[in-house]
Scaffold this motif. Structure first.
Motif, PDB file in Angstrom:
ATOM      1  N   SER A  91       0.832  -1.210   0.000  1.00 40.72           N
ATOM      2  CA  SER A  91       0.000   0.000   0.000  1.00 40.72           C
ATOM      3  C   SER A  91       0.863   1.255   0.000  1.00 40.72           C
ATOM      4  O   SER A  91       0.569   2.233  -0.702  1.00 40.72           O
ATOM      5  N   LYS A  92       1.964   1.229   0.758  1.00 42.52           N
ATOM      6  CA  LYS A  92       2.872   2.379   0.786  1.00 42.52           C
ATOM      7  C   LYS A  92       3.654   2.484  -0.519  1.00 42.52           C
ATOM      8  O   LYS A  92       3.973   3.589  -0.978  1.00 42.52           O
ATOM      9  N   ILE A  93       3.966   1.343  -1.131  1.00 38.53           N
ATOM     10  CA  ILE A  93       4.649   1.361  -2.428  1.00 38.53           C
ATOM     11  C   ILE A  93       3.768   2.035  -3.474  1.00 38.53           C
ATOM     12  O   ILE A  93       4.233   2.877  -4.254  1.00 38.53           O
ATOM     13  N   VAL A  94       2.481   1.692  -3.466  1.00 40.40           N
ATOM     14  CA  VAL A  94       1.543   2.295  -4.408  1.00 40.40           C
ATOM     15  C   VAL A  94       1.446   3.803  -4.164  1.00 40.40           C
ATOM     16  O   VAL A  94       1.495   4.608  -5.104  1.00 40.40           O
ATOM     17  N   LYS A  95       1.334   4.201  -2.896  1.00 41.18           N
ATOM     18  CA  LYS A  95       1.245   5.631  -2.572  1.00 41.18           C
ATOM     19  C   LYS A  95       2.509   6.372  -2.991  1.00 41.18           C
ATOM     20  O   LYS A  95       2.452   7.496  -3.493  1.00 41.18           O
ATOM     21  N   TYR A  96       3.660   5.715  -2.776  1.00 38.08           N
ATOM     22  CA  TYR A  96       4.928   6.351  -3.109  1.00 38.08           C
ATOM     23  C   TYR A  96       5.057   6.577  -4.617  1.00 38.08           C
ATOM     24  O   TYR A  96       5.558   7.613  -5.058  1.00 38.08           O
ATOM     25  N   HIS A  97       4.585   5.622  -5.389  1.00 39.48           N
ATOM     26  CA  HIS A  97       4.634   5.785  -6.835  1.00 39.48           C
ATOM     27  C   HIS A  97       3.630   6.828  -7.313  1.00 39.48           C
ATOM     28  O   HIS A  97       3.898   7.574  -8.258  1.00 39.48           O
ATOM     29  N   LYS A  98       2.481   6.909  -6.648  1.00 40.23           N
ATOM     30  CA  LYS A  98       1.470   7.889  -7.044  1.00 40.23           C
ATOM     31  C   LYS A  98       1.914   9.322  -6.769  1.00 40.23           C
ATOM     32  O   LYS A  98       1.546  10.244  -7.500  1.00 40.23           O
ATOM     33  N   ILE A  99       2.695   9.497  -5.705  1.00 42.93           N
ATOM     34  CA  ILE A  99       3.109  10.854  -5.326  1.00 42.93           C
ATOM     35  C   ILE A  99       4.206  11.384  -6.253  1.00 42.93           C
ATOM     36  O   ILE A  99       4.472  12.586  -6.290  1.00 42.93           O
ATOM     37  N   LYS A 101       5.917  12.379  -9.875  1.00 45.90           N
ATOM     38  CA  LYS A 101       5.376  13.030 -11.073  1.00 45.90           C
ATOM     39  C   LYS A 101       5.384  12.104 -12.283  1.00 45.90           C
ATOM     40  O   LYS A 101       4.579  12.255 -13.209  1.00 45.90           O
ATOM     41  N   THR A 102       6.307  11.156 -12.300  1.00 44.43           N
ATOM     42  CA  THR A 102       6.403  10.182 -13.383  1.00 44.43           C
ATOM     43  C   THR A 102       6.685   8.801 -12.801  1.00 44.43           C
ATOM     44  O   THR A 102       7.070   8.685 -11.634  1.00 44.43           O
ATOM     45  N   PHE A 103       6.483   7.765 -13.609  1.00 42.62           N
ATOM     46  CA  PHE A 103       6.800   6.413 -13.155  1.00 42.62           C
ATOM     47  C   PHE A 103       8.245   6.083 -13.495  1.00 42.62           C
ATOM     48  O   PHE A 103       8.743   6.414 -14.569  1.00 42.62           O
ATOM     49  N   SER A 104       8.908   5.440 -12.562  1.00 43.89           N
ATOM     50  CA  SER A 104      10.272   4.965 -12.794  1.00 43.89           C
ATOM     51  C   SER A 104      10.523   3.747 -11.915  1.00 43.89           C
ATOM     52  O   SER A 104      10.031   3.674 -10.779  1.00 43.89           O
ATOM     53  N   LEU A 105      11.289   2.801 -12.444  1.00 43.48           N
ATOM     54  CA  LEU A 105      11.672   1.646 -11.634  1.00 43.48           C
ATOM     55  C   LEU A 105      12.518   2.071 -10.435  1.00 43.48           C
ATOM     56  O   LEU A 105      12.574   1.375  -9.423  1.00 43.48           O
ATOM     57  N   THR A 106      13.139   3.233 -10.557  1.00 43.07           N
ATOM     58  CA  THR A 106      14.031   3.731  -9.491  1.00 43.07           C
ATOM     59  C   THR A 106      13.300   3.882  -8.168  1.00 43.07           C
ATOM     60  O   THR A 106      13.891   3.665  -7.101  1.00 43.07           O
ATOM     61  N   TRP A 107      12.016   4.251  -8.195  1.00 42.23           N
ATOM     62  CA  TRP A 107      11.294   4.553  -6.957  1.00 42.23           C
ATOM     63  C   TRP A 107      11.270   3.365  -6.003  1.00 42.23           C
ATOM     64  O   TRP A 107      11.436   3.521  -4.803  1.00 42.23           O
TER      65      TRP A 107
END
Length: 408
Positions: A91-99, A101-107
């Motif tokens: 759930s936190k991974i999803v929130k972190y990716h949503k916050i 500005k772009t998607f990256s595997l780095t996150w």
């Protein structure tokens, strides 16, 4: 012991002695300290190697390396493994990716790297620009520790480094931080103008170790030569040429003077050119020096000069640790009234403030100290007491002890 992580871009940086001072403060307060750095610089080349060794700072280093494979296939494969490994934090991974500005595997690699800090009580970020990704990880509640951010000057002047725009750059950081710290009221006002709430904003000066920097006039070997000194990196903002022009005026009046300039930087060539063209043989560009060497030079000097100026982008000096160390050693200061310098001098008692870029006034105030030995002596003695009462380690450490407290 409570854990505190200092987040720093480069360490140990030659000109950022105040950061080592801050780390030592946390160690003295009893924290279990770690130093998280993006780029580790040479310890051997650092001019504070004695302090680094004394406090075993090399053993506290963690490199901020997310270990991302360069090969695209392995990068994706490892990303999938990390996703499985962190499945209970989905759930936190999803929130972190949503916050983002772009998607990256780095996150996900970032989030996984910061797992080791989930039980850390305090993150102390040095420079607002070094906020990522702890501001976002805190915003999604992945990190529980308090975030404290020390601003130092250029990180509050937009566009930062000439290219970072003020488009809400600090909004999340301001909202999740326990404290945003400025070293003077001047810098605090600049940060408040960016949208930081007063309740979060704190003003804590960089301290001086008055057990190390203290008067020792037994080593003053001037023998009729009045010795001036400057200690700062050779940068436009430090205003060296204004001091050189004032020095030239005084030499032409037949005063017996010597000016030592401690520091290195991009302006060395311009300064050498001015010295040679004007035959100012009594100005010495001494280069970078260790803390021990700086103290020795301060002890052998009479007056400290700090003619810092405002740069075209609006950047100004925020505090100036060197002025504090000089006063702690018993030297009166002559400086330009720019930025936060006025908050580091007891004006008229421990030093003089001159109108910015006024070579005439700078010359006049130095000349006043040359001719009035009693005033020079009084101001030097008052400077020692002023620093002890307002900027000593003991005084400043109490402020950090309160701020570092994780108790509500």
């Amino acid at each position: 012991m409570k854990k505190i992580v200092f987040k720093i871009k480069e360490f140990p940086h030659l000109s950022e002695t105040f950061i080592i001072s801050q780390i030592i403060t946390a160690i003295n307060l009893g924290f279990n300290v770690k130093v998280l750095v993006q780029k580790l610089l040479s310890f051997e080349e650092s001019k504070q190697i004695d302090l680094i060794e004394k406090y075993q700072l090399s053993d506290k280093i963690i490199i901020e390396d997310y270990n991302i494979p360069k090969n695209k296939f392995f990068r994706l494969f490892k990303w999938l493994l990390l996703l499985i490994f962190n499945i209970f934090s989905i759930s936190k991974i999803v929130k972190y990716h949503k916050i983002q500005k772009t998607f990256s595997l780095t996150w996900l690699y970032q989030l996984n790297f910061y797992r080791r800090f989930k039980d850390t009580q305090v993150f102390h970020v040095q420079y607002g620009t070094n906020k990522h990704p702890v501001d976002l990880l805190k915003a999604v509640n992945y990190l529980k520790g308090d975030i404290i951010v020390s601003f130092h000057g250029h990180d509050a002047i937009f566009p930062i480094n000439g290219h970072i725009p003020n488009n809400g750059y600090y909004d999340i950081l301001f909202s999740v931080s326990k404290a945003i710290v400025a070293n003077t009221k001047y810098l605090a006002n600049e940060i408040e103008a960016l949208g930081c709430k007063k309740g979060v904003l704190k003003t804590i000066p960089v301290p001086v170790d008055t057990t190390y920097f203290f008067p020792n006039k037994k080593l003053n070997y001037n023998k009729g030569v009045l010795k001036l000194i400057m200690v700062s990196r050779l940068d436009l903002i430090k205003g060296h040429l204004y001091a050189f022009k004032a020095f030239k005026n005084l030499v032409e009046k037949k005063y017996n003077l010597h000016l030592t300039v401690v520091g290195e930087g991009e302006e060395r060539g311009n300064l050498e050119k001015y010295i040679n063209e004007n035959e100012l043989r009594n100005i010495t560009l001494a280069g970078a020096k260790s803390q021990y060497e700086v103290r020795e030079l301060l002890w052998k000097s009479d007056v400290f000069l700090f003619p810092s100026i405002t740069l075209p982008d609006g950047r100004q000096e925020t505090q100036g640790l060197a002025t504090l160390e000089a006063q702690a050693c018993g030297l009166p200061v002559v400086a330009f009234n720019t930025g936060g310098i006025k908050y580091t001098i007891d004006i008229g008692k421990s030093g003089f403030l001159c109108e910015e870029k006024s070579v005439e006034e700078l010359t006049k105030k130095i000349e006043e100290l040359i001719n009035d030995v009693d005033k020079r002596t009084f101001m030097g003695q008052h400077a020692v007491n002023f620093i002890s009462d307002n900027f000593s380690l003991e005084v400043i450490q109490n402020s950090w002890k309160v701020l570092y407290s994780t108790e509500e």
